[in-house]
Design a protein around this motif. Structure first.
Motif, PDB file in Angstrom:
ATOM      1  N   PRO A  42       0.775  -1.263   0.197  1.00 58.82           N
ATOM      2  CA  PRO A  42      -0.072   0.110   0.068  1.00 58.82           C
ATOM      3  C   PRO A  42       0.981   1.318   0.019  1.00 58.82           C
ATOM      4  O   PRO A  42       0.378   2.468  -0.278  1.00 58.82           O
ATOM      5  CB  PRO A  42      -0.821   0.104   1.402  1.00 58.82           C
ATOM      6  CG  PRO A  42      -0.159  -1.168   2.144  1.00 58.82           C
ATOM      7  CD  PRO A  42       0.627  -2.033   1.318  1.00 58.82           C
ATOM      8  N   ALA A  43       2.030   1.135   0.485  1.00 64.34           N
ATOM      9  CA  ALA A  43       2.923   2.527   0.520  1.00 64.34           C
ATOM     10  C   ALA A  43       3.997   2.223  -0.665  1.00 64.34           C
ATOM     11  O   ALA A  43       4.940   3.016  -0.523  1.00 64.34           O
ATOM     12  CB  ALA A  43       3.654   2.411   1.848  1.00 64.34           C
ATOM     13  N   THR A  44       3.709   1.677  -1.749  1.00 63.86           N
ATOM     14  CA  THR A  44       4.757   1.462  -3.089  1.00 63.86           C
ATOM     15  C   THR A  44       5.289   2.903  -3.390  1.00 63.86           C
ATOM     16  O   THR A  44       6.333   3.072  -3.453  1.00 63.86           O
ATOM     17  CB  THR A  44       4.329   0.979  -3.955  1.00 63.86           C
ATOM     18  OG1 THR A  44       3.735  -0.628  -3.526  1.00 63.86           O
ATOM     19  CG2 THR A  44       5.168   0.640  -5.080  1.00 63.86           C
ATOM     20  N   GLU A  45       4.287   3.882  -3.459  1.00 60.76           N
ATOM     21  CA  GLU A  45       4.778   4.940  -4.162  1.00 60.76           C
ATOM     22  C   GLU A  45       5.799   5.757  -3.037  1.00 60.76           C
ATOM     23  O   GLU A  45       6.894   6.259  -3.627  1.00 60.76           O
ATOM     24  CB  GLU A  45       3.730   6.077  -4.284  1.00 60.76           C
ATOM     25  CG  GLU A  45       2.987   5.517  -5.767  1.00 60.76           C
ATOM     26  CD  GLU A  45       1.565   6.496  -5.782  1.00 60.76           C
ATOM     27  OE1 GLU A  45       1.763   7.533  -5.428  1.00 60.76           O
ATOM     28  OE2 GLU A  45       0.941   6.084  -6.553  1.00 60.76           O
ATOM     29  N   GLN A  46       5.620   5.857  -1.624  1.00 58.93           N
ATOM     30  CA  GLN A  46       6.211   6.424  -0.800  1.00 58.93           C
ATOM     31  C   GLN A  46       7.639   5.797  -0.791  1.00 58.93           C
ATOM     32  O   GLN A  46       8.597   6.390  -0.450  1.00 58.93           O
ATOM     33  CB  GLN A  46       5.476   6.133   0.526  1.00 58.93           C
ATOM     34  CG  GLN A  46       6.346   7.086   1.593  1.00 58.93           C
ATOM     35  CD  GLN A  46       5.777   6.776   3.040  1.00 58.93           C
ATOM     36  OE1 GLN A  46       5.001   5.965   3.045  1.00 58.93           O
ATOM     37  NE2 GLN A  46       5.954   7.553   3.987  1.00 58.93           N
ATOM     38  N   ILE A  47       7.677   4.368  -0.835  1.00 57.03           N
ATOM     39  CA  ILE A  47       8.772   3.669  -0.566  1.00 57.03           C
ATOM     40  C   ILE A  47       9.683   4.078  -1.701  1.00 57.03           C
ATOM     41  O   ILE A  47      10.910   4.246  -1.643  1.00 57.03           O
ATOM     42  CB  ILE A  47       8.504   2.021  -0.539  1.00 57.03           C
ATOM     43  CG1 ILE A  47       7.725   1.634   0.747  1.00 57.03           C
ATOM     44  CG2 ILE A  47       9.738   1.315  -0.622  1.00 57.03           C
ATOM     45  CD1 ILE A  47       7.276   0.119   0.799  1.00 57.03           C
ATOM     46  N   LEU A  48       9.187   3.930  -2.879  1.00 56.17           N
ATOM     47  CA  LEU A  48       9.742   4.164  -4.285  1.00 56.17           C
ATOM     48  C   LEU A  48      10.594   5.678  -4.350  1.00 56.17           C
ATOM     49  O   LEU A  48      11.538   6.075  -4.773  1.00 56.17           O
ATOM     50  CB  LEU A  48       9.083   4.038  -5.351  1.00 56.17           C
ATOM     51  CG  LEU A  48       8.614   2.490  -5.792  1.00 56.17           C
ATOM     52  CD1 LEU A  48       7.755   2.496  -6.942  1.00 56.17           C
ATOM     53  CD2 LEU A  48      10.025   1.746  -6.149  1.00 56.17           C
ATOM     54  N   ALA A  49       9.790   6.609  -3.623  1.00 55.13           N
ATOM     55  CA  ALA A  49      10.295   7.907  -3.620  1.00 55.13           C
ATOM     56  C   ALA A  49      11.123   8.387  -2.486  1.00 55.13           C
ATOM     57  O   ALA A  49      11.960   9.383  -2.546  1.00 55.13           O
ATOM     58  CB  ALA A  49       9.035   8.914  -3.650  1.00 55.13           C
ATOM     59  N   SER A  50      11.125   7.485  -1.435  1.00 52.54           N
ATOM     60  CA  SER A  50      12.146   7.636  -0.389  1.00 52.54           C
ATOM     61  C   SER A  50      13.553   7.636  -0.710  1.00 52.54           C
ATOM     62  O   SER A  50      13.897   6.558  -1.304  1.00 52.54           O
ATOM     63  CB  SER A  50      11.719   6.935   0.758  1.00 52.54           C
ATOM     64  OG  SER A  50      12.477   7.103   1.847  1.00 52.54           O
ATOM     65  N   PRO A  51      14.471   8.103   0.102  1.00 50.18           N
ATOM     66  CA  PRO A  51      15.981   7.948  -0.265  1.00 50.18           C
ATOM     67  C   PRO A  51      16.465   6.863   0.634  1.00 50.18           C
ATOM     68  O   PRO A  51      17.610   6.585   0.578  1.00 50.18           O
ATOM     69  CB  PRO A  51      16.459   9.546   0.334  1.00 50.18           C
ATOM     70  CG  PRO A  51      15.515  10.042   0.995  1.00 50.18           C
ATOM     71  CD  PRO A  51      14.361   9.432   0.903  1.00 50.18           C
ATOM     72  N   ILE A  52      15.507   6.416   1.558  1.00 49.85           N
ATOM     73  CA  ILE A  52      15.738   5.278   2.451  1.00 49.85           C
ATOM     74  C   ILE A  52      15.962   3.724   1.391  1.00 49.85           C
ATOM     75  O   ILE A  52      15.032   3.719   0.639  1.00 49.85           O
ATOM     76  CB  ILE A  52      14.869   5.200   3.678  1.00 49.85           C
ATOM     77  CG1 ILE A  52      14.733   6.307   4.601  1.00 49.85           C
ATOM     78  CG2 ILE A  52      15.174   3.667   4.421  1.00 49.85           C
ATOM     79  CD1 ILE A  52      13.787   6.442   5.595  1.00 49.85           C
ATOM     80  N   ASP A  53      17.047   3.229   1.633  1.00 50.96           N
ATOM     81  CA  ASP A  53      17.189   1.920   0.697  1.00 50.96           C
ATOM     82  C   ASP A  53      16.145   0.838   1.621  1.00 50.96           C
ATOM     83  O   ASP A  53      16.020   0.999   2.629  1.00 50.96           O
ATOM     84  CB  ASP A  53      18.653   1.369   0.773  1.00 50.96           C
ATOM     85  CG  ASP A  53      19.451   2.311  -0.162  1.00 50.96           C
ATOM     86  OD1 ASP A  53      18.950   2.993  -1.103  1.00 50.96           O
ATOM     87  OD2 ASP A  53      20.414   2.513   0.348  1.00 50.96           O
ATOM     88  N   VAL A  54      15.735  -0.081   0.696  1.00 52.93           N
ATOM     89  CA  VAL A  54      14.859  -1.178   1.074  1.00 52.93           C
ATOM     90  C   VAL A  54      15.420  -2.697   0.625  1.00 52.93           C
ATOM     91  O   VAL A  54      16.030  -2.723  -0.521  1.00 52.93           O
ATOM     92  CB  VAL A  54      13.623  -0.899   0.553  1.00 52.93           C
ATOM     93  CG1 VAL A  54      12.656  -2.063   0.862  1.00 52.93           C
ATOM     94  CG2 VAL A  54      12.858   0.276   0.708  1.00 52.93           C
ATOM     95  N   VAL A  55      15.487  -3.454   1.683  1.00 48.39           N
ATOM     96  CA  VAL A  55      15.535  -4.860   1.473  1.00 48.39           C
ATOM     97  C   VAL A  55      14.584  -5.660   1.862  1.00 48.39           C
ATOM     98  O   VAL A  55      14.053  -5.308   3.014  1.00 48.39           O
ATOM     99  CB  VAL A  55      17.078  -5.314   2.060  1.00 48.39           C
ATOM    100  CG1 VAL A  55      17.078  -4.924   3.523  1.00 48.39           C
ATOM    101  CG2 VAL A  55      17.465  -6.530   1.564  1.00 48.39           C
ATOM    102  N   VAL A  56      14.349  -6.966   1.292  1.00 49.96           N
ATOM    103  CA  VAL A  56      13.167  -7.714   1.752  1.00 49.96           C
ATOM    104  C   VAL A  56      13.787  -8.824   2.477  1.00 49.96           C
ATOM    105  O   VAL A  56      14.660  -9.434   1.863  1.00 49.96           O
ATOM    106  CB  VAL A  56      12.204  -7.969   0.486  1.00 49.96           C
ATOM    107  CG1 VAL A  56      11.071  -8.976   1.040  1.00 49.96           C
ATOM    108  CG2 VAL A  56      11.450  -6.705   0.262  1.00 49.96           C
ATOM    109  N   HIS A  57      13.056  -9.387   3.527  1.00 49.69           N
ATOM    110  CA  HIS A  57      13.283 -10.537   4.114  1.00 49.69           C
ATOM    111  C   HIS A  57      12.272 -11.535   3.662  1.00 49.69           C
ATOM    112  O   HIS A  57      11.116 -11.210   3.857  1.00 49.69           O
ATOM    113  CB  HIS A  57      13.489 -10.552   5.547  1.00 49.69           C
ATOM    114  CG  HIS A  57      14.138 -11.574   6.261  1.00 49.69           C
ATOM    115  ND1 HIS A  57      13.883 -13.037   5.876  1.00 49.69           N
ATOM    116  CD2 HIS A  57      15.176 -11.676   7.073  1.00 49.69           C
ATOM    117  CE1 HIS A  57      14.623 -13.833   6.965  1.00 49.69           C
ATOM    118  NE2 HIS A  57      15.463 -13.080   7.259  1.00 49.69           N
ATOM    119  N   SER A  58      12.379 -12.913   3.121  1.00 52.50           N
ATOM    120  CA  SER A  58      11.800 -13.676   2.690  1.00 52.50           C
ATOM    121  C   SER A  58      10.830 -14.326   4.148  1.00 52.50           C
ATOM    122  O   SER A  58      11.448 -14.093   5.105  1.00 52.50           O
ATOM    123  CB  SER A  58      12.260 -14.891   1.844  1.00 52.50           C
ATOM    124  OG  SER A  58      13.018 -15.531   2.494  1.00 52.50           O
TER     125      SER A  58
END
Length: 256
Positions: A42-58
């Protein structure tokens, strides 16, 4: 060096990261105890726009090493789906535990099954993000608890561009000395793509995967800071929430 934390508020990962002053956040894209298929965040746009890097844990139940078809096949599918969901939010990788088999006789089959994961996905164009294999703390038939076994695993998957996530609690509890750990892992894998910087509630070689805050854990915090300095990779803390801010503050103070 980018330092951050695992996000326990998956609905607002960027807000939580900003609250901590994080440079990077780790999150799940499904309930980690489920076989659910990912849905758009639900927060995809905010995540993509943020300078904070993201990693996903399975999710935790994934075990691509397993010789049990009823576990291995859905595990392969889950890795592919969660890698795509990670790509959809701009994540730089998907962390997947090394997994285990049921006996010493099955260990070689476990390495073969890891290789097949990459071989079969390569035929489909590869994974949407790099797969970062994480070392694990316990189990006598684990693929990635001891470094000699990780070397055998890398012989099977290294040519496919597999990445590596070094978890300090897991290495310590798994019986691997943290002094010089970065050099030892790099000698095996050639890389460290992410560090899970955690202390341990339990003693060295306990086999117990129980994370602790720096001040209360059994690992010397300065040793954790040295791992962070040596690894030169993004760092994610998965320590208990009540001491997370203090852990981040300690790290920032001691890695200069």
């Amino acid at each position: 060096m980018r330092i951050g934390a695992h996000v326990r508020m998956d609905s607002d990962p960027i807000g939580y990261g900003e609250q901590l002053g994080a440079d990077v956040v780790q999150l799940f894209v499904v309930d980690p105890q489920s076989w659910d298929k990912p849905v758009p965040h639900p927060a995809t746009e905010q995540i993509l726009a943020s300078p904070i890097d993201v990693v996903v844990h399975s999710s935790y139940q994934i075990n691509v090493a397993s010789t049990n078809n009823r576990l291995r096949m859905p595990s392969r599918n889950a890795v592919a789906l969660q890698a795509q969901a990670a790509a959809d939010i701009g994540a730089f990788g998907l962390v997947v535990h090394g997994g285990h088999v049921r006996s010493d006789e099955e260990i070689e089959a476990g390495f073969v099954n890891w290789r097949k994961l990459f071989e079969r996905q390569q035929d489909k164009g590869g994974f949407a993000v790099p797969i970062l294999i994480e070392n694990t703390a316990g189990g006598n038939h684990a693929m990635a608890r001891h470094f000699d076994t990780i070397a055998r695993l890398w012989d099977a998957v290294g040519e496919y561009g597999a990445g590596f996530c070094l978890d300090t609690c897991h290495a310590w509890a798994g019986g691997e000395d943290l002094v010089g750990v970065v050099e030892r892992i790099r000698a095996i894998t050639g890389r460290i793509d992410l560090v899970h910087l955690n202390s341990s509630r339990d003693a060295f070689d306990s086999g117990a995967d129980r994370h602790a805050n720096f001040a209360s854990g059994t690992i010397d915090p300065e040793l954790l800071a040295e791992v962070c300095r040596s690894a030169d990779a993004p760092v994610v803390l998965e320590t208990p929430a009540e001491g997370m801010a203090e852990d981040l503050a300690y790290l920032r103070e001691h890695i200069g």
